[in-house]
Design an enzyme around this catalytic site. Structure first.
Site, PDB file in Angstrom:
ATOM      1  N   GLU A   1      -7.989   2.068   1.920  1.00 49.98           N
ATOM      2  CA  GLU A   1      -7.306   1.822   0.643  1.00 49.98           C
ATOM      3  C   GLU A   1      -8.049   0.538  -0.024  1.00 49.98           C
ATOM      4  OE1 GLU A   1      -5.121   3.299  -1.535  1.00 49.98           O
ATOM      5  OE2 GLU A   1      -5.914   1.645  -2.731  1.00 49.98           O
TER       6      GLU A   1
ATOM      7  N   CYS B   1      -5.120 -10.121   2.858  1.00 51.13           N
ATOM      8  CA  CYS B   1      -6.154  -9.399   3.272  1.00 51.13           C
ATOM      9  C   CYS B   1      -7.341  -9.940   3.673  1.00 51.13           C
ATOM     10  CB  CYS B   1      -6.309  -8.304   2.233  1.00 51.13           C
ATOM     11  SG  CYS B   1      -5.084  -7.308   1.801  1.00 51.13           S
TER      12      CYS B   1
ATOM     13  N   PHE C   1     -16.118 -11.122  -8.654  1.00 47.79           N
ATOM     14  CA  PHE C   1     -16.059 -11.981  -7.299  1.00 47.79           C
ATOM     15  C   PHE C   1     -16.844 -13.231  -7.331  1.00 47.79           C
ATOM     16  CE2 PHE C   1     -12.236 -10.294  -4.898  1.00 47.79           C
ATOM     17  CZ  PHE C   1     -11.866  -9.408  -5.888  1.00 47.79           C
ATOM     18  N   LEU C   2     -17.420 -13.636  -8.459  1.00 50.54           N
ATOM     19  CA  LEU C   2     -18.021 -14.841  -8.302  1.00 50.54           C
ATOM     20  C   LEU C   2     -17.160 -16.035  -9.154  1.00 50.54           C
ATOM     21  CD1 LEU C   2     -21.384 -13.643  -8.705  1.00 50.54           C
ATOM     22  CD2 LEU C   2     -20.675 -14.721  -6.938  1.00 50.54           C
ATOM     23  N   LYS C   3     -16.131 -16.054  -9.024  1.00 51.20           N
ATOM     24  CA  LYS C   3     -15.446 -17.241  -9.653  1.00 51.20           C
ATOM     25  C   LYS C   3     -14.936 -18.227  -8.566  1.00 51.20           C
ATOM     26  CE  LYS C   3     -12.760 -14.737 -13.275  1.00 51.20           C
ATOM     27  NZ  LYS C   3     -12.584 -13.593 -12.680  1.00 51.20           N
TER      28      LYS C   3
ATOM     29  N   VAL D   1       0.869  -1.306  -0.048  1.00 50.23           N
ATOM     30  CA  VAL D   1       0.118  -0.073  -0.072  1.00 50.23           C
ATOM     31  C   VAL D   1       0.716   1.287  -0.006  1.00 50.23           C
ATOM     32  CG1 VAL D   1      -1.564   1.499   1.343  1.00 50.23           C
ATOM     33  CG2 VAL D   1      -1.825  -1.053   1.140  1.00 50.23           C
TER      34      VAL D   1
ATOM     35  N   LEU E   1      -7.082  -0.758  -3.039  1.00 46.73           N
ATOM     36  CA  LEU E   1      -6.101  -1.679  -4.154  1.00 46.73           C
ATOM     37  C   LEU E   1      -6.157  -2.978  -3.968  1.00 46.73           C
ATOM     38  CD1 LEU E   1      -3.141  -2.532  -3.507  1.00 46.73           C
ATOM     39  CD2 LEU E   1      -3.017  -0.105  -3.330  1.00 46.73           C
ATOM     40  N   ARG E   2      -6.178  -3.753  -5.390  1.00 47.93           N
ATOM     41  CA  ARG E   2      -5.612  -5.301  -5.268  1.00 47.93           C
ATOM     42  C   ARG E   2      -4.389  -5.346  -5.723  1.00 47.93           C
ATOM     43  NH1 ARG E   2     -10.218  -6.237  -9.866  1.00 47.93           N
ATOM     44  NH2 ARG E   2      -9.140  -4.405 -10.144  1.00 47.93           N
TER      45      ARG E   2
HETATM   46  C1  UGA Z   1      -8.337  -7.508  -1.614  1.00 51.27           C
HETATM   47  C2  UGA Z   1      -9.607  -6.644  -2.062  1.00 51.27           C
HETATM   48  O1  UGA Z   1      -9.987  -7.055  -3.282  1.00 51.27           O
HETATM   49  C3  UGA Z   1      -9.087  -5.527  -2.349  1.00 51.27           C
HETATM   50  O2  UGA Z   1     -10.271  -4.422  -2.582  1.00 51.27           O
HETATM   51  C4  UGA Z   1      -8.253  -4.739  -0.922  1.00 51.27           C
HETATM   52  O3  UGA Z   1      -7.903  -3.417  -1.142  1.00 51.27           O
HETATM   53  C5  UGA Z   1      -7.148  -5.527  -0.540  1.00 51.27           C
HETATM   54  O4  UGA Z   1      -7.932  -7.090  -0.410  1.00 51.27           O
HETATM   55  C6  UGA Z   1      -6.655  -5.272   0.693  1.00 51.27           C
HETATM   56  O5  UGA Z   1      -7.678  -5.145   1.875  1.00 51.27           O
HETATM   57  O6  UGA Z   1      -5.641  -4.653   0.829  1.00 51.27           O
HETATM   58  P1  UGA Z   1      -6.209  -8.721  -2.806  1.00 51.27           P
HETATM   59  O7  UGA Z   1      -5.994  -9.201  -1.233  1.00 51.27           O
HETATM   60  O8  UGA Z   1      -5.262  -8.214  -3.721  1.00 51.27           O
HETATM   61  O9  UGA Z   1      -7.270  -7.613  -2.855  1.00 51.27           O
HETATM   62  O10 UGA Z   1      -6.962  -9.902  -3.796  1.00 51.27           O
HETATM   63  P2  UGA Z   1      -8.088 -10.410  -4.607  1.00 51.27           P
HETATM   64  O11 UGA Z   1      -8.158  -9.974  -5.748  1.00 51.27           O
HETATM   65  O12 UGA Z   1      -9.400  -9.630  -3.870  1.00 51.27           O
HETATM   66  O13 UGA Z   1      -8.414 -11.643  -4.214  1.00 51.27           O
HETATM   67  C7  UGA Z   1      -8.492 -12.426  -2.911  1.00 51.27           C
HETATM   68  C8  UGA Z   1      -8.453 -13.840  -2.961  1.00 51.27           C
HETATM   69  O14 UGA Z   1      -9.777 -14.328  -3.706  1.00 51.27           O
HETATM   70  C9  UGA Z   1      -7.804 -14.688  -3.968  1.00 51.27           C
HETATM   71  O15 UGA Z   1      -6.971 -15.650  -3.194  1.00 51.27           O
HETATM   72  C10 UGA Z   1      -8.232 -14.911  -5.085  1.00 51.27           C
HETATM   73  O16 UGA Z   1      -7.720 -16.091  -5.895  1.00 51.27           O
HETATM   74  C11 UGA Z   1      -9.631 -15.046  -4.764  1.00 51.27           C
HETATM   75  N1  UGA Z   1     -10.799 -14.954  -5.619  1.00 51.27           N
HETATM   76  C12 UGA Z   1     -11.249 -13.669  -6.069  1.00 51.27           C
HETATM   77  C13 UGA Z   1     -11.436 -15.909  -5.958  1.00 51.27           C
HETATM   78  O17 UGA Z   1     -11.280 -17.105  -5.636  1.00 51.27           O
HETATM   79  N2  UGA Z   1     -12.590 -15.668  -6.795  1.00 51.27           N
HETATM   80  C14 UGA Z   1     -12.928 -14.285  -7.099  1.00 51.27           C
HETATM   81  O18 UGA Z   1     -14.004 -14.446  -8.046  1.00 51.27           O
HETATM   82  C15 UGA Z   1     -12.149 -13.439  -6.865  1.00 51.27           C
END
Ligand code: UGA
Length: 423
Positions: free
Chosen positions: A147, A256, A245-247, A12, A149-150
């Site tokens: 924040e 996080c 986020f429905l995968k 971040v 961000l991903r």
């Molecule tokens: C997440 C949030 O999406 C951000 O908005 C937030 O800022 C961040 O945490 C944080 O708090 O700092 P991040 O941890 O980078 O971001 O990753 P995501 O893209 O959210 O994925 C999280 C987990 O969910 C991964 O293991 C991913 O593979 C899984 N996921 C995500 C799924 O299994 N299916 C989906 O449809 C989406």
């Protein structure tokens, strides 16, 4: 343009420093690790994040971005100080505020009068007050600015945010912070500190809920003979639901969601509310790691004793090199507990040793002699490999695709036994 200090150069902090300098501000970032500070001043980035190195180098070259050792050295002359230090999970699930309190105590004597300290770390509700107390400076404002961000799309998310949230009891301080983001086209929510802090936890918990929900639906699909991808397609067109986020997959992980969902359960508990729904979301996630391990065990014929498992993907999701709380490692741990003989893994961003895993130089090497190939992270490159070659290398051509990444029909035509998630 403003003079800004950033305390902490983790995901971040580094991204925030880089994009604020890109917006034209003069930014000084502080960290406690001398090697890291030296590396960053040379324009070398310790994390794998698309577009971040360009932004950092442009900031360094333009003289708008620099890195220094120690928080106190960054805040001199700063109108704004962003706290971006880690808030690890404590023993009892609550967030550990030691780093943030230490940083506040260190900068307190050197902060400029009328400056604004901005909390970007994910902190429990009430932490704005904790920072105010740790600073003990009535002439300094403390504002919450969570924040969103991903990892993997951090730069894009910062420059194109869905919203900007500012929590402050002082409208003039909130307006000054909002001014930093003037050039970004995003809805601005100015609210009280407790609500801003809750927005962050609620957003992450809701996203985790969506994923656990779709993983649970995938399990139902498997039981009733439906295809979760068709189900999600039919659901997602409903604007109230959406596709994001429905995968389905091996469960959610990363630095996080696991930490923040447990912290929110704890925050609620401390406030006298039993957040049973969120506890269920976490349970579904843990069960998903187990289910994927069971799929792999079943593909191996019901027992993992003496079996070599090939794993593609180790990071917690694609487009990052982050292994923290990775579902892939959760699944691998369970395979080892169930007696797997060897785990041979490949990930485009991972080299070096991982306990109990042989990290291979390429995707094919991981498949040599394997009875099952498990796809645990959705790296796009995996889709375009030579599957005839993969089949030739494996002892038995079994694929468990925990990310529904590969083409089942194409694999079955080649003689693979294919299992996905929810289909
Ligand atoms: C997440 C949030 O999406 C951000 O908005 C937030 O800022 C961040 O945490 C944080 O708090 O700092 P991040 O941890 O980078 O971001 O990753 P995501 O893209 O959210 O994925 C999280 C987990 O969910 C991964 O293991 C991913 O593979 C899984 N996921 C995500 C799924 O299994 N299916 C989906 O449809 C989406």
């Amino acid at each position: 343009m403003s003079r800004i200090a950033i305390i902490g150069t983790g995901y971040v902090g580094l991204t925030t420093g880089a994009y604020l300098s890109h917006l034209g501000h003069e930014v000084v970032c502080a960290d406690v690790m001398p090697d890291k500070v030296a590396m960053l001043n040379r324009g070398e980035i310790p994390i794998y994040e698309a577009g971040l190195d360009e932004l950092v180098r442009a900031g360094l070259d333009g003289g708008r971005l620099s890195f220094v050792l120690g928080a106190a050295n960054a805040v001199e002359g700063a109108e704004f100080v962003f706290l971006c230090v880690q808030t690890p999970q404590g023993e009892d699930g609550s967030a550990d505020l030691t780093y943030i309190q230490d940083a506040a105590a260190e900068i307190a004597p050197v902060l400029e009068a009328e400056s604004v300290v901005i909390n970007k770390s994910t902190v429990p509700v009430g932490s704005t007050r904790v920072v105010e107390r740790a600073l003990g400076r009535s002439d300094v404002f403390v504002v919450s600015n969570p924040e969103f961000l991903r990892e993997g799309s951090a730069v894009h998310d910062c420059l194109h945010p869905d919203r900007i949230v500012i929590g402050s009891d002082d409208s003039a301080a909130a307006a000054r912070v909002a001014g930093l983001f003037d050039q970004l086209q995003a809805p601005l929510i100015v609210t009280d500190p407790a609500s801003a802090e809750t927005i962050k936890y609620a957003s992450n918990a809701f996203l985790a809920t969506k994923i656990s929900f779709v993983n649970a639906i995938a399990n139902v699909c498997e039981a009733v003979g439906a295809d979760v991808r068709e189900v999600v397609l039919g659901m997602g067109y409903d604007k109230r639901i959406g596709f994001e986020f429905l995968k389905p997959g091996p469960g959610w992980g990363g630095s996080c969601f696991p930490k923040d969902s447990r912290a929110l359960v704890r925050i609620a508990e401390d406030a006298g509310y039993d957040f049973g729904l969120l506890k269920g979301v976490i349970t579904v996630n843990t069960e998903q790691y187990e289910r994927v391990a069971t799929k792999i065990e079943q593909a191996a014929g019901g027992s993992l004793g003496g079996v070599t498992v090939a794993v593609w993907g180790l990071t917690f999701k694609a487009r990052t090199n982050d292994l923290r709380d990775s579902p892939a490692l959760e699944v691998i741990g369970r395979l080892r507990q169930r007696g797997a003989n060897a785990i041979k893994a490949y990930d485009p961003t991972v080299t070096g040793d991982i306990d109990g895993v042989e990290v291979c130089a390429d995707a094919y090497a991981a498949c040599e002699g394997a009875t099952v190939l498990a796809v645990l992270t959705e790296w796009d490159d995996f889709r375009w490999l030579d599957f005839d070659k993969v089949k030739g290398l494996m002892a038995v051509p079994n694929v468990v695709d925990a990310r529904n990444l590969l083409d089942p029909a194409a694999l079955r035509r080649r003689g693979f036994f294919y299992v996905g998630v929810g289909r």
